[in-house]
Design an enzyme around this catalytic site. Structure first.
Site, PDB file in Angstrom:
ATOM      1  N   HIS A  24      -7.317  -5.243   9.959  1.00  0.00           N
ATOM      2  CA  HIS A  24      -6.994  -5.008   8.535  1.00  0.00           C
ATOM      3  C   HIS A  24      -5.685  -5.681   8.152  1.00  0.00           C
ATOM      4  O   HIS A  24      -4.797  -5.860   8.972  1.00  0.00           O
ATOM      5  CB  HIS A  24      -6.974  -3.511   8.193  1.00  0.00           C
ATOM      6  CG  HIS A  24      -5.851  -2.704   8.782  1.00  0.00           C
ATOM      7  ND1 HIS A  24      -6.044  -1.524   9.464  1.00  0.00           N
ATOM      8  CD2 HIS A  24      -4.506  -2.891   8.787  1.00  0.00           C
ATOM      9  CE1 HIS A  24      -4.886  -1.019   9.836  1.00  0.00           C
ATOM     10  NE2 HIS A  24      -3.929  -1.834   9.449  1.00  0.00           N
TER      11      HIS A  24
ATOM     12  N   ASP B 272       0.811  -1.219   0.000  1.00  0.00           N
ATOM     13  CA  ASP B 272       0.000   0.000   0.000  1.00  0.00           C
ATOM     14  C   ASP B 272       0.843   1.268   0.000  1.00  0.00           C
ATOM     15  O   ASP B 272       2.044   1.233   0.261  1.00  0.00           O
ATOM     16  CB  ASP B 272      -0.938   0.003   1.220  1.00  0.00           C
ATOM     17  CG  ASP B 272      -0.301  -0.652   2.452  1.00  0.00           C
ATOM     18  OD1 ASP B 272       0.931  -0.536   2.604  1.00  0.00           O
ATOM     19  OD2 ASP B 272      -1.009  -1.283   3.239  1.00  0.00           O
TER      20      ASP B 272
HETATM   21  C1  F6R Z   1       1.461  -1.667   6.125  1.00  0.00           C
HETATM   22  C2  F6R Z   1       0.164  -2.351   6.171  1.00  0.00           C
HETATM   23  C3  F6R Z   1      -0.625  -2.437   7.425  1.00  0.00           C
HETATM   24  C4  F6R Z   1       0.212  -2.716   8.668  1.00  0.00           C
HETATM   25  C5  F6R Z   1      -0.662  -2.712   9.913  1.00  0.00           C
HETATM   26  C6  F6R Z   1       0.139  -2.929  11.176  1.00  0.00           C
HETATM   27  O1  F6R Z   1       2.029  -1.726   4.826  1.00  0.00           O
HETATM   28  O2  F6R Z   1      -0.267  -2.821   5.169  1.00  0.00           O
HETATM   29  O3  F6R Z   1      -1.587  -3.454   7.293  1.00  0.00           O
HETATM   30  O4  F6R Z   1       0.859  -3.938   8.523  1.00  0.00           O
HETATM   31  O5  F6R Z   1      -1.341  -1.491   9.991  1.00  0.00           O
HETATM   32  O6  F6R Z   1       0.989  -1.832  11.370  1.00  0.00           O
HETATM   33  P1  F6R Z   1       2.121  -1.863  12.490  1.00  0.00           P
HETATM   34  O7  F6R Z   1       3.094  -2.918  12.077  1.00  0.00           O
HETATM   35  O8  F6R Z   1       2.734  -0.487  12.433  1.00  0.00           O
HETATM   36  O9  F6R Z   1       1.437  -2.177  13.771  1.00  0.00           O
END
Ligand code: F6R
Length: 258
Positions: free
Chosen positions: A136, A65
């Site tokens: 998500h 993304d």
């Molecule tokens: C990032 C993405 C998101 C993150 C998720 C967790 O490219 O696609 O799905 O993996 O928001 O984020 P963190 O690792 O910062 O807790």
């Protein structure tokens, strides 16, 4: 389900698997995530590259993304994140790294063309995922179609708050993103989802043990035939079957071990 004592041990294992995928296929196509969760994995891949153990020359990558409205030079863009944490520190070739263009004037066209590039270079051999507190993956927020493709999504209030730490002014966090869809992610040959910390415990339990629902987008992974969920103790705290998962892992025959 692999429950490690710490996020450090979990990251070590995931970096090992990515390394193995590249050793087995030097032209592997990786699907990559940003955020806090994979940071240690990227550090470990960089270390292995510096030690002369890993060569990214032919590896291709597709990121999940990108924020809409900020360009690759913006310090908070995911293009910038990937360059500073992985690409510029290894021998990835720029032309082999793909990420949606956050400054595109035509979002629909950009998303379509991203799908086409994945279809041309892919399938993705190994897709790395984090998970949001709301379940998500990518930025497929609750309610995302389980068959969705790369498209524009609107971040939830919760996700924007979670991402605020990375922005100097919270009002500047983009509201929109382009993200691979759940249908796109599900076409990867192998998926590794990582989750660390107690904040992720509920999302992990709903993803693994809840019903499959667009309301918990990560639950679609229950339909994939090659998924590893690698988490730390804290993220495993709400799993009903935790003891069983630990028992299964402890009993794995040698040929199934990493
Ligand atoms: C990032 C993405 C998101 C993150 C998720 C967790 O490219 O696609 O799905 O993996 O928001 O984020 P963190 O690792 O910062 O807790």
């Amino acid at each position: 389900m692999i429950i490690k004592e710490s996020s450090e041990q979990a990251s070590e294992l995931v970096a090992h698997w990515i390394g193995k995928a590249i050793e087995q296929n030097p032209s592997a196509v990786l699907g990559l995530a940003t955020g806090k969760t994979p940071l240690r994995v990227y550090e470990k891949l960089v270390q292995r590259h510096e030690a002369g153990e890993l060569n990214f020359k032919k590896v291709k990558s597709f990121n999940l993304d990108e924020y809409v409205g900020i360009g690759p030079e913006h310090p908070n863009s995911y293009a910038h994140y990937m360059r500073s944490h992985l690409f510029a520190k290894t021998n990835f070739k720029e032309e082999n790294t793909f990420i949606p263009d956050g400054l595109t004037q035509d979002i629909v066209k950009e998303c379509r063309s991203y799908e086409k590039k994945i279809a041309k270079e892919g399938p993705i051999d190994l897709q790395l995922l984090g998970i949001g507190r709301d379940g998500h993956i990518g930025f497929n927020e609750p309610g995302s179609s389980l068959r969705s493709r790369t498209r524009l999504k609107t971040l939830t209030k919760e996700t924007r708050e979670d991402n605020a730490v990375h922005f100097s002014e919270s009002s500047r966090i983009p509201i929109h993103v382009m993200t691979m869809g759940l249908g796109t992610i599900m076409e990867a040959k192998q998926i590794i989802l990582m989750a660390f910390g107690k904040d992720k415990a509920q999302a992990v339990s709903l993803c693994v043990e809840g019903p499959v629902s667009a309301f918990v987008p990560a639950s679609i992974l229950q339909f994939h035939n090659n998924v590893k969920i690698v988490i730390d103790k804290e993220a495993s705290s709400l799993l009903k079957n935790r003891e069983y998962y630990e028992w299964v892992y402890a009993q794995k025959p040698d040929w199934q071990m990493p």
